[in-house]
Design a protein around this motif. Sequence first.
Motif, PDB file in Angstrom:
ATOM      1  N   LEU A  24     -40.246  -4.079  11.136  1.00  0.00           N
ATOM      2  CA  LEU A  24     -39.851  -3.052  10.172  1.00  0.00           C
ATOM      3  C   LEU A  24     -39.670  -1.656  10.775  1.00  0.00           C
ATOM      4  CD1 LEU A  24     -41.715  -3.932   6.848  1.00  0.00           C
ATOM      5  CD2 LEU A  24     -39.255  -3.758   7.221  1.00  0.00           C
ATOM      6  N   PRO A  25     -40.606  -1.162  11.599  1.00  0.00           N
ATOM      7  CA  PRO A  25     -40.379   0.176  12.174  1.00  0.00           C
ATOM      8  C   PRO A  25     -39.054   0.275  12.931  1.00  0.00           C
ATOM      9  CG  PRO A  25     -42.642  -0.512  12.518  1.00  0.00           C
ATOM     10  CD  PRO A  25     -41.917  -1.706  11.988  1.00  0.00           C
ATOM     11  N   HIS A  26     -38.729  -0.772  13.701  1.00  0.00           N
ATOM     12  CA  HIS A  26     -37.471  -0.779  14.445  1.00  0.00           C
ATOM     13  C   HIS A  26     -36.279  -0.803  13.490  1.00  0.00           C
ATOM     14  CE1 HIS A  26     -34.618  -1.502  17.636  1.00  0.00           C
ATOM     15  NE2 HIS A  26     -34.252  -2.655  17.097  1.00  0.00           N
ATOM     16  N   LEU A  27     -36.352  -1.651  12.457  1.00  0.00           N
ATOM     17  CA  LEU A  27     -35.268  -1.735  11.487  1.00  0.00           C
ATOM     18  C   LEU A  27     -35.094  -0.429  10.718  1.00  0.00           C
ATOM     19  CD1 LEU A  27     -35.962  -5.302  10.044  1.00  0.00           C
ATOM     20  CD2 LEU A  27     -34.085  -4.632  11.559  1.00  0.00           C
ATOM     21  N   LEU A  28     -36.211   0.208  10.390  1.00  0.00           N
ATOM     22  CA  LEU A  28     -36.133   1.492   9.683  1.00  0.00           C
ATOM     23  C   LEU A  28     -35.495   2.559  10.563  1.00  0.00           C
ATOM     24  CD1 LEU A  28     -39.631   1.429   7.973  1.00  0.00           C
ATOM     25  CD2 LEU A  28     -37.427   1.450   6.789  1.00  0.00           C
ATOM     26  N   HIS A  29     -35.822   2.534  11.849  1.00  0.00           N
ATOM     27  CA  HIS A  29     -35.233   3.499  12.783  1.00  0.00           C
ATOM     28  C   HIS A  29     -33.721   3.286  12.887  1.00  0.00           C
ATOM     29  CE1 HIS A  29     -34.838   6.152  16.220  1.00  0.00           C
ATOM     30  NE2 HIS A  29     -34.226   5.179  16.881  1.00  0.00           N
ATOM     31  N   LEU A  30     -33.288   2.017  12.893  1.00  0.00           N
ATOM     32  CA  LEU A  30     -31.866   1.720  13.060  1.00  0.00           C
ATOM     33  C   LEU A  30     -31.074   1.906  11.774  1.00  0.00           C
ATOM     34  CD1 LEU A  30     -31.918  -1.499  15.293  1.00  0.00           C
ATOM     35  CD2 LEU A  30     -31.283   0.824  15.975  1.00  0.00           C
ATOM     36  N   TYR A  31     -31.622   1.432  10.658  1.00  0.00           N
ATOM     37  CA  TYR A  31     -30.821   1.335   9.433  1.00  0.00           C
ATOM     38  C   TYR A  31     -31.308   2.239   8.298  1.00  0.00           C
ATOM     39  CZ  TYR A  31     -29.228  -2.800  11.926  1.00  0.00           C
ATOM     40  OH  TYR A  31     -28.720  -3.645  12.868  1.00  0.00           O
ATOM     41  N   GLY A  32     -32.492   2.811   8.426  1.00  0.00           N
ATOM     42  CA  GLY A  32     -32.965   3.777   7.447  1.00  0.00           C
ATOM     43  C   GLY A  32     -33.060   3.231   6.038  1.00  0.00           C
ATOM     44  N   TYR A  33     -32.513   3.986   5.098  1.00  0.00           N
ATOM     45  CA  TYR A  33     -32.654   3.673   3.681  1.00  0.00           C
ATOM     46  C   TYR A  33     -31.995   2.340   3.305  1.00  0.00           C
ATOM     47  CZ  TYR A  33     -33.376   8.707   3.986  1.00  0.00           C
ATOM     48  OH  TYR A  33     -33.807   9.947   4.361  1.00  0.00           O
ATOM     49  N   SER A  34     -30.921   1.987   4.007  1.00  0.00           N
ATOM     50  CA  SER A  34     -30.184   0.779   3.625  1.00  0.00           C
ATOM     51  C   SER A  34     -31.021  -0.477   3.784  1.00  0.00           C
ATOM     52  CB  SER A  34     -28.894   0.663   4.442  1.00  0.00           C
ATOM     53  OG  SER A  34     -29.183   0.590   5.834  1.00  0.00           O
ATOM     54  N   ILE A  35     -31.903  -0.536   4.793  1.00  0.00           N
ATOM     55  CA  ILE A  35     -32.718  -1.734   4.979  1.00  0.00           C
ATOM     56  C   ILE A  35     -33.757  -1.848   3.864  1.00  0.00           C
ATOM     57  CG2 ILE A  35     -34.519  -0.725   6.459  1.00  0.00           C
ATOM     58  CD1 ILE A  35     -32.843  -4.178   6.854  1.00  0.00           C
ATOM     59  N   VAL A  36     -34.233  -0.703   3.358  1.00  0.00           N
ATOM     60  CA  VAL A  36     -35.170  -0.717   2.227  1.00  0.00           C
ATOM     61  C   VAL A  36     -34.478  -1.299   1.002  1.00  0.00           C
ATOM     62  CG1 VAL A  36     -36.604   0.685   0.699  1.00  0.00           C
ATOM     63  CG2 VAL A  36     -36.439   1.272   3.135  1.00  0.00           C
ATOM     64  N   ALA A  37     -33.302  -0.773   0.690  1.00  0.00           N
ATOM     65  CA  ALA A  37     -32.559  -1.247  -0.479  1.00  0.00           C
ATOM     66  C   ALA A  37     -32.208  -2.724  -0.342  1.00  0.00           C
ATOM     67  CB  ALA A  37     -31.291  -0.419  -0.670  1.00  0.00           C
ATOM     68  N   LEU A  38     -31.799  -3.149   0.856  1.00  0.00           N
ATOM     69  CA  LEU A  38     -31.363  -4.526   1.062  1.00  0.00           C
ATOM     70  C   LEU A  38     -32.512  -5.515   0.871  1.00  0.00           C
ATOM     71  CD1 LEU A  38     -29.212  -6.585   1.921  1.00  0.00           C
ATOM     72  CD2 LEU A  38     -29.905  -6.158   4.308  1.00  0.00           C
ATOM     73  N   THR A  69     -43.195  10.296  10.809  1.00  0.00           N
ATOM     74  CA  THR A  69     -42.126  10.742  11.710  1.00  0.00           C
ATOM     75  C   THR A  69     -41.249  11.837  11.121  1.00  0.00           C
ATOM     76  OG1 THR A  69     -40.496   9.129  10.888  1.00  0.00           O
ATOM     77  CG2 THR A  69     -42.017   8.396  12.637  1.00  0.00           C
ATOM     78  N   ARG A  70     -41.196  11.937   9.812  1.00  0.00           N
ATOM     79  CA  ARG A  70     -40.310  12.868   9.095  1.00  0.00           C
ATOM     80  C   ARG A  70     -38.833  12.575   9.361  1.00  0.00           C
ATOM     81  NH1 ARG A  70     -44.108  14.679   5.626  1.00  0.00           N
ATOM     82  NH2 ARG A  70     -46.002  15.203   6.783  1.00  0.00           N
ATOM     83  N   ASP A  71     -38.526  11.380   9.883  1.00  0.00           N
ATOM     84  CA  ASP A  71     -37.127  11.012  10.115  1.00  0.00           C
ATOM     85  C   ASP A  71     -36.411  10.634   8.827  1.00  0.00           C
ATOM     86  OD1 ASP A  71     -37.395  11.451  12.809  1.00  0.00           O
ATOM     87  OD2 ASP A  71     -37.726   9.343  13.325  1.00  0.00           O
ATOM     88  N   LEU A  72     -37.171  10.199   7.831  1.00  0.00           N
ATOM     89  CA  LEU A  72     -36.598   9.807   6.554  1.00  0.00           C
ATOM     90  C   LEU A  72     -37.211  10.640   5.439  1.00  0.00           C
ATOM     91  CD1 LEU A  72     -36.717   5.893   6.898  1.00  0.00           C
ATOM     92  CD2 LEU A  72     -34.749   7.397   7.291  1.00  0.00           C
ATOM     93  N   SER A  73     -36.472  10.790   4.359  1.00  0.00           N
ATOM     94  CA  SER A  73     -36.947  11.537   3.197  1.00  0.00           C
ATOM     95  C   SER A  73     -37.608  10.574   2.223  1.00  0.00           C
ATOM     96  CB  SER A  73     -35.777  12.246   2.515  1.00  0.00           C
ATOM     97  OG  SER A  73     -36.114  12.617   1.195  1.00  0.00           O
ATOM     98  N   ILE A  74     -38.808  10.913   1.767  1.00  0.00           N
ATOM     99  CA  ILE A  74     -39.500  10.036   0.820  1.00  0.00           C
ATOM    100  C   ILE A  74     -38.711   9.929  -0.489  1.00  0.00           C
ATOM    101  CG2 ILE A  74     -40.952  11.910  -0.045  1.00  0.00           C
ATOM    102  CD1 ILE A  74     -41.793   8.139   0.210  1.00  0.00           C
ATOM    103  N   GLY A  75     -38.037  10.986  -0.881  1.00  0.00           N
ATOM    104  CA  GLY A  75     -37.240  10.938  -2.098  1.00  0.00           C
ATOM    105  C   GLY A  75     -36.124   9.906  -2.006  1.00  0.00           C
ATOM    106  N   ALA A 116     -48.093   5.697  -0.557  1.00  0.00           N
ATOM    107  CA  ALA A 116     -48.057   5.437   0.876  1.00  0.00           C
ATOM    108  C   ALA A 116     -47.730   6.715   1.656  1.00  0.00           C
ATOM    109  CB  ALA A 116     -47.033   4.358   1.190  1.00  0.00           C
ATOM    110  N   TYR A 117     -46.815   7.514   1.136  1.00  0.00           N
ATOM    111  CA  TYR A 117     -46.409   8.739   1.827  1.00  0.00           C
ATOM    112  C   TYR A 117     -47.540   9.768   1.871  1.00  0.00           C
ATOM    113  CZ  TYR A 117     -43.630  12.881   2.938  1.00  0.00           C
ATOM    114  OH  TYR A 117     -43.129  14.029   3.522  1.00  0.00           O
ATOM    115  N   LEU A 118     -48.257   9.920   0.758  1.00  0.00           N
ATOM    116  CA  LEU A 118     -49.290  10.953   0.666  1.00  0.00           C
ATOM    117  C   LEU A 118     -50.607  10.537   1.313  1.00  0.00           C
ATOM    118  CD1 LEU A 118     -48.658  12.153  -3.002  1.00  0.00           C
ATOM    119  CD2 LEU A 118     -47.981  13.297  -0.884  1.00  0.00           C
ATOM    120  N   VAL A 119     -50.957   9.267   1.162  1.00  0.00           N
ATOM    121  CA  VAL A 119     -52.238   8.796   1.697  1.00  0.00           C
ATOM    122  C   VAL A 119     -52.103   8.371   3.151  1.00  0.00           C
ATOM    123  CG1 VAL A 119     -54.113   7.141   1.365  1.00  0.00           C
ATOM    124  CG2 VAL A 119     -52.951   8.115  -0.607  1.00  0.00           C
TER     125      VAL A 119
END
Length: 219
Positions: free
Chosen positions: A9-23, A50-56, A160-163
């Motif tokens: 998952l960390p690798h996939l999130l780095h590569l595909y970001g929000y789209s992998i979550v939605a998929l 990492t702050r690479d992605l926005s929680i929103g 998850a983001y806050l804790v």
Amino acid sequence: MHGLLHAELPHLLHLYGYSIVALIVALEGMGLPLPGETTLVAAALYAGSTRDLSIGFIILAAFMGAVTGDNAGFWIGRGIGLRLALRYGSYIWLTERRIKLGQFLFRRHGGKLVFFARFVALLRALGAFLAGMNQMPWRRFAIFNAGGGAVWATLYGLAAYLVGDELERLSGPIATVTSLAALAAVAGGLLFLHRHEQRLADEAERQLPGPIRRSAPLW
């Protein structure tokens, strides 16, 4: 499969970001055994560290994936679920009387079932299909499904983001407790149905007389 995907998952999130979550969330909603909730939590933890992605946008992606996948699962259930149940249900003691009982229960309690299915692992994958199979009107399904998806994505994403790491450390015990609670609730519901099946089935026959409803108002 869950373990392998979780490790990647960390690798996939780095590569595909929000789209992998939605998929992944969408495919789980369609009935595939994929870890949608784990993906949402992992993405929120990744964003917090990492702050690479926005929680929103993570919450929005999870919500959109949940709504899209669940609606697809609903229409699959609507299209083939009832036919499969009528043809093969007898092999698993799913008689026509019990199928009609399912339609009756979804007519009366479908909104609550759809909303809370989003928070239970097995129902998260099957709830939309069952709603479609049991002829739940789509408009009612869509409202409660969107509500459950919004609350689920916001609650788990922000937690998850806050804790952060503390949630990851507690995720094992939390998952165990919630799984046991869900199993207890399902077992209690099945026990109630078993004890009151005759009465509920008679009421279903009064409310839905005649042959099994193979179609119902779409909206």
